[in-house]
Scaffold this motif. Structure first.
Motif, PDB file in Angstrom:
ATOM      1  N   ALA A 112       0.836  -1.210   0.000  1.00  0.00           N
ATOM      2  CA  ALA A 112       0.000   0.000   0.000  1.00  0.00           C
ATOM      3  C   ALA A 112       0.868   1.256   0.000  1.00  0.00           C
ATOM      4  O   ALA A 112       0.573   2.224  -0.705  1.00  0.00           O
ATOM      5  CB  ALA A 112      -0.934  -0.015   1.205  1.00  0.00           C
ATOM      6  N   SER A 113       1.940   1.238   0.771  1.00  0.00           N
ATOM      7  CA  SER A 113       2.846   2.391   0.813  1.00  0.00           C
ATOM      8  C   SER A 113       3.509   2.617  -0.538  1.00  0.00           C
ATOM      9  O   SER A 113       3.628   3.751  -1.018  1.00  0.00           O
ATOM     10  CB  SER A 113       3.910   2.184   1.899  1.00  0.00           C
ATOM     11  N   LEU A 114       3.938   1.528  -1.165  1.00  0.00           N
ATOM     12  CA  LEU A 114       4.602   1.642  -2.466  1.00  0.00           C
ATOM     13  C   LEU A 114       3.617   2.050  -3.565  1.00  0.00           C
ATOM     14  O   LEU A 114       3.977   2.803  -4.479  1.00  0.00           O
ATOM     15  CB  LEU A 114       5.280   0.322  -2.827  1.00  0.00           C
ATOM     16  N   GLN A 115       2.399   1.574  -3.472  1.00  0.00           N
ATOM     17  CA  GLN A 115       1.392   1.969  -4.458  1.00  0.00           C
ATOM     18  C   GLN A 115       1.101   3.465  -4.348  1.00  0.00           C
ATOM     19  O   GLN A 115       0.904   4.142  -5.361  1.00  0.00           O
ATOM     20  CB  GLN A 115       0.116   1.144  -4.267  1.00  0.00           C
ATOM     21  N   ALA A 135       7.608  -5.202  -7.016  1.00  0.00           N
ATOM     22  CA  ALA A 135       7.763  -6.586  -7.481  1.00  0.00           C
ATOM     23  C   ALA A 135       8.467  -7.443  -6.433  1.00  0.00           C
ATOM     24  O   ALA A 135       8.110  -8.610  -6.228  1.00  0.00           O
ATOM     25  CB  ALA A 135       8.534  -6.604  -8.800  1.00  0.00           C
ATOM     26  N   LYS A 136       9.463  -6.875  -5.766  1.00  0.00           N
ATOM     27  CA  LYS A 136      10.159  -7.612  -4.704  1.00  0.00           C
ATOM     28  C   LYS A 136       9.197  -7.997  -3.582  1.00  0.00           C
ATOM     29  O   LYS A 136       9.239  -9.119  -3.068  1.00  0.00           O
ATOM     30  CB  LYS A 136      11.293  -6.760  -4.135  1.00  0.00           C
ATOM     31  N   VAL A 137       8.344  -7.045  -3.200  1.00  0.00           N
ATOM     32  CA  VAL A 137       7.378  -7.321  -2.124  1.00  0.00           C
ATOM     33  C   VAL A 137       6.389  -8.387  -2.579  1.00  0.00           C
ATOM     34  O   VAL A 137       6.033  -9.302  -1.812  1.00  0.00           O
ATOM     35  CB  VAL A 137       6.652  -6.021  -1.712  1.00  0.00           C
ATOM     36  N   ALA A 147       3.975 -10.129  -9.466  1.00  0.00           N
ATOM     37  CA  ALA A 147       5.299  -9.526  -9.610  1.00  0.00           C
ATOM     38  C   ALA A 147       5.701  -9.459 -11.081  1.00  0.00           C
ATOM     39  O   ALA A 147       6.218  -8.439 -11.549  1.00  0.00           O
ATOM     40  CB  ALA A 147       6.324 -10.330  -8.818  1.00  0.00           C
ATOM     41  N   LEU A 148       5.445 -10.520 -11.812  1.00  0.00           N
ATOM     42  CA  LEU A 148       5.792 -10.553 -13.232  1.00  0.00           C
ATOM     43  C   LEU A 148       4.995  -9.497 -13.997  1.00  0.00           C
ATOM     44  O   LEU A 148       5.535  -8.815 -14.880  1.00  0.00           O
ATOM     45  CB  LEU A 148       5.519 -11.945 -13.799  1.00  0.00           C
ATOM     46  N   ALA A 149       3.721  -9.355 -13.655  1.00  0.00           N
ATOM     47  CA  ALA A 149       2.885  -8.349 -14.318  1.00  0.00           C
ATOM     48  C   ALA A 149       3.406  -6.943 -14.033  1.00  0.00           C
ATOM     49  O   ALA A 149       3.438  -6.088 -14.922  1.00  0.00           O
ATOM     50  CB  ALA A 149       1.437  -8.492 -13.853  1.00  0.00           C
ATOM     51  N   THR A 150       3.817  -6.697 -12.802  1.00  0.00           N
ATOM     52  CA  THR A 150       4.359  -5.394 -12.427  1.00  0.00           C
ATOM     53  C   THR A 150       5.627  -5.095 -13.213  1.00  0.00           C
ATOM     54  O   THR A 150       5.817  -3.988 -13.727  1.00  0.00           O
ATOM     55  CB  THR A 150       4.657  -5.349 -10.916  1.00  0.00           C
ATOM     56  N   LEU A 151       6.494  -6.087 -13.319  1.00  0.00           N
ATOM     57  CA  LEU A 151       7.768  -5.911 -14.016  1.00  0.00           C
ATOM     58  C   LEU A 151       7.564  -5.701 -15.515  1.00  0.00           C
ATOM     59  O   LEU A 151       8.251  -4.891 -16.142  1.00  0.00           O
ATOM     60  CB  LEU A 151       8.664  -7.127 -13.777  1.00  0.00           C
ATOM     61  N   ASP A 152       6.624  -6.440 -16.100  1.00  0.00           N
ATOM     62  CA  ASP A 152       6.401  -6.339 -17.535  1.00  0.00           C
ATOM     63  C   ASP A 152       5.643  -5.076 -17.915  1.00  0.00           C
ATOM     64  O   ASP A 152       5.749  -4.603 -19.055  1.00  0.00           O
ATOM     65  CB  ASP A 152       5.655  -7.574 -18.043  1.00  0.00           C
ATOM     66  N   LEU A 162      18.434  -5.466 -12.890  1.00  0.00           N
ATOM     67  CA  LEU A 162      17.618  -5.869 -11.749  1.00  0.00           C
ATOM     68  C   LEU A 162      16.231  -6.312 -12.198  1.00  0.00           C
ATOM     69  O   LEU A 162      15.690  -7.297 -11.685  1.00  0.00           O
ATOM     70  CB  LEU A 162      17.510  -4.708 -10.752  1.00  0.00           C
ATOM     71  N   ARG A 163      15.659  -5.600 -13.162  1.00  0.00           N
ATOM     72  CA  ARG A 163      14.331  -5.986 -13.655  1.00  0.00           C
ATOM     73  C   ARG A 163      14.354  -7.399 -14.233  1.00  0.00           C
ATOM     74  O   ARG A 163      13.478  -8.221 -13.930  1.00  0.00           O
ATOM     75  CB  ARG A 163      13.851  -5.000 -14.721  1.00  0.00           C
ATOM     76  N   GLN A 164      15.372  -7.691 -15.056  1.00  0.00           N
ATOM     77  CA  GLN A 164      15.450  -9.019 -15.650  1.00  0.00           C
ATOM     78  C   GLN A 164      15.724 -10.099 -14.601  1.00  0.00           C
ATOM     79  O   GLN A 164      15.186 -11.211 -14.695  1.00  0.00           O
ATOM     80  CB  GLN A 164      16.534  -9.042 -16.734  1.00  0.00           C
ATOM     81  N   GLU A 165      16.541  -9.764 -13.612  1.00  0.00           N
ATOM     82  CA  GLU A 165      16.800 -10.750 -12.553  1.00  0.00           C
ATOM     83  C   GLU A 165      15.523 -11.062 -11.776  1.00  0.00           C
ATOM     84  O   GLU A 165      15.228 -12.237 -11.479  1.00  0.00           O
ATOM     85  CB  GLU A 165      17.882 -10.239 -11.604  1.00  0.00           C
ATOM     86  N   LEU A 166      14.763 -10.025 -11.459  1.00  0.00           N
ATOM     87  CA  LEU A 166      13.501 -10.237 -10.745  1.00  0.00           C
ATOM     88  C   LEU A 166      12.504 -11.009 -11.615  1.00  0.00           C
ATOM     89  O   LEU A 166      11.748 -11.842 -11.108  1.00  0.00           O
ATOM     90  CB  LEU A 166      12.910  -8.900 -10.312  1.00  0.00           C
ATOM     91  N   ARG A 167      12.508 -10.729 -12.912  1.00  0.00           N
ATOM     92  CA  ARG A 167      11.661 -11.514 -13.822  1.00  0.00           C
ATOM     93  C   ARG A 167      12.066 -12.982 -13.759  1.00  0.00           C
ATOM     94  O   ARG A 167      11.193 -13.869 -13.711  1.00  0.00           O
ATOM     95  CB  ARG A 167      11.776 -11.000 -15.260  1.00  0.00           C
ATOM     96  N   GLY A 168      13.365 -13.235 -13.756  1.00  0.00           N
ATOM     97  CA  GLY A 168      13.832 -14.609 -13.658  1.00  0.00           C
ATOM     98  C   GLY A 168      13.361 -15.262 -12.371  1.00  0.00           C
ATOM     99  O   GLY A 168      12.904 -16.420 -12.378  1.00  0.00           O
ATOM    100  N   ASP A 169      13.455 -14.532 -11.262  1.00  0.00           N
ATOM    101  CA  ASP A 169      13.008 -15.077  -9.972  1.00  0.00           C
ATOM    102  C   ASP A 169      11.524 -15.432 -10.008  1.00  0.00           C
ATOM    103  O   ASP A 169      11.109 -16.491  -9.512  1.00  0.00           O
ATOM    104  CB  ASP A 169      13.255 -14.056  -8.857  1.00  0.00           C
ATOM    105  N   ALA A 170      10.722 -14.534 -10.601  1.00  0.00           N
ATOM    106  CA  ALA A 170       9.276 -14.774 -10.678  1.00  0.00           C
ATOM    107  C   ALA A 170       8.982 -15.974 -11.578  1.00  0.00           C
ATOM    108  O   ALA A 170       8.142 -16.830 -11.252  1.00  0.00           O
ATOM    109  CB  ALA A 170       8.566 -13.529 -11.207  1.00  0.00           C
TER     110      ALA A 170
END
Length: 216
Positions: A112-115, A135-137, A147-152, A162-170
């Motif tokens: 909520a804070s980040l939004q 996305a991390k949260v 998270a994937l939707a947020t990143l894309d 960092l974006r691609q790494e987080l995509r990989g994690d998701a």
């Protein structure tokens, strides 16, 4: 030319006649121009004053946080968000609050804070970073699809590794291993050769390779 044929008297009469017909419009135009200039200067001074006030509040917030004065930190954060919502310092305060909420495992509150921060960031360079934190949260909350939707949906200029790494994690969490591998490889390609994150990212790629062999 015809104008050159007029004598000085006729030219003077023409000028006076023109001024009588247009003098009021000229005067009004000058007044409007002066008011606009003065208003612009006043607005800029007002904005500068408010930005300075927000900066002072944020400094107080950081001092209170360092001293462990949580109630004061919350009060100053609320004041920044309510009274200085258009300031970058309000976005900083909301992001700081989200970090504290993550540390307290209050992931819904952190989102909520980040939004709030994202909705008030506009076209600020801070917006892509806020989206990466969102996305991390979401990943921490087990919401890999979100998270994937947020990143894309975002455009993390300057943060592509960092974006691609987080995509990989998701994608790993979603079981889409081949896509995850491509995301990690894209992250590596976007990194500098001396980036400190390369080793950890390479480990993720190696883990995928091992998992693939075990599953074969």
């Amino acid at each position: 030319m015809a104008f050159d044929a007029y004598d000085d008297y006729e030219q003077g009469e023409r000028v006076q006649q023109w001024l009588r017909q247009n003098g009021l419009s000229i005067a009004i135009g000058i007044v409007i121009g002066l008011v606009a200039i003065f208003g612009w200067q006043q607005w800029r001074n007002h904005q500068a004053t408010r930005e300075l006030e927000a900066s002072n509040l944020y400094q107080q917030l950081q001092t209170a946080a360092a001293a462990g004065k949580d109630a004061q930190v919350d009060q100053l954060t609320e004041r920044l968000q309510n009274d200085y919502a258009k300031s970058a310092y309000a976005i900083f305060a909301a992001s700081d609050r989200a970090q504290r909420q993550v540390e307290a495992n209050q992931l819904d509150k952190a989102m909520a804070s980040l939004q709030w921060a994202r909705s008030h960031a506009g076209d600020s360079p801070l917006k892509p970073l806020i989206e990466l934190r969102m996305a991390k949260v979401q990943l921490a909350a087990g919401k890999a699809s979100d998270a994937l939707a947020t990143l894309d949906a975002g455009a993390a200029k300057g943060y592509e590794p960092l974006r691609q790494e987080l995509r990989g994690d998701a994608l790993v969490k979603l079981g889409r291993v081949d896509e995850a591998r491509k995301a990690y490889q894209a992250a590596l390609a976007a990194m500098g050769e001396d980036a400190p994150q390369r080793a950890a990212l390479q480990l993720k790629l190696d883990d995928l390779a091992v998992a693939g062999k075990q599953g074969a």
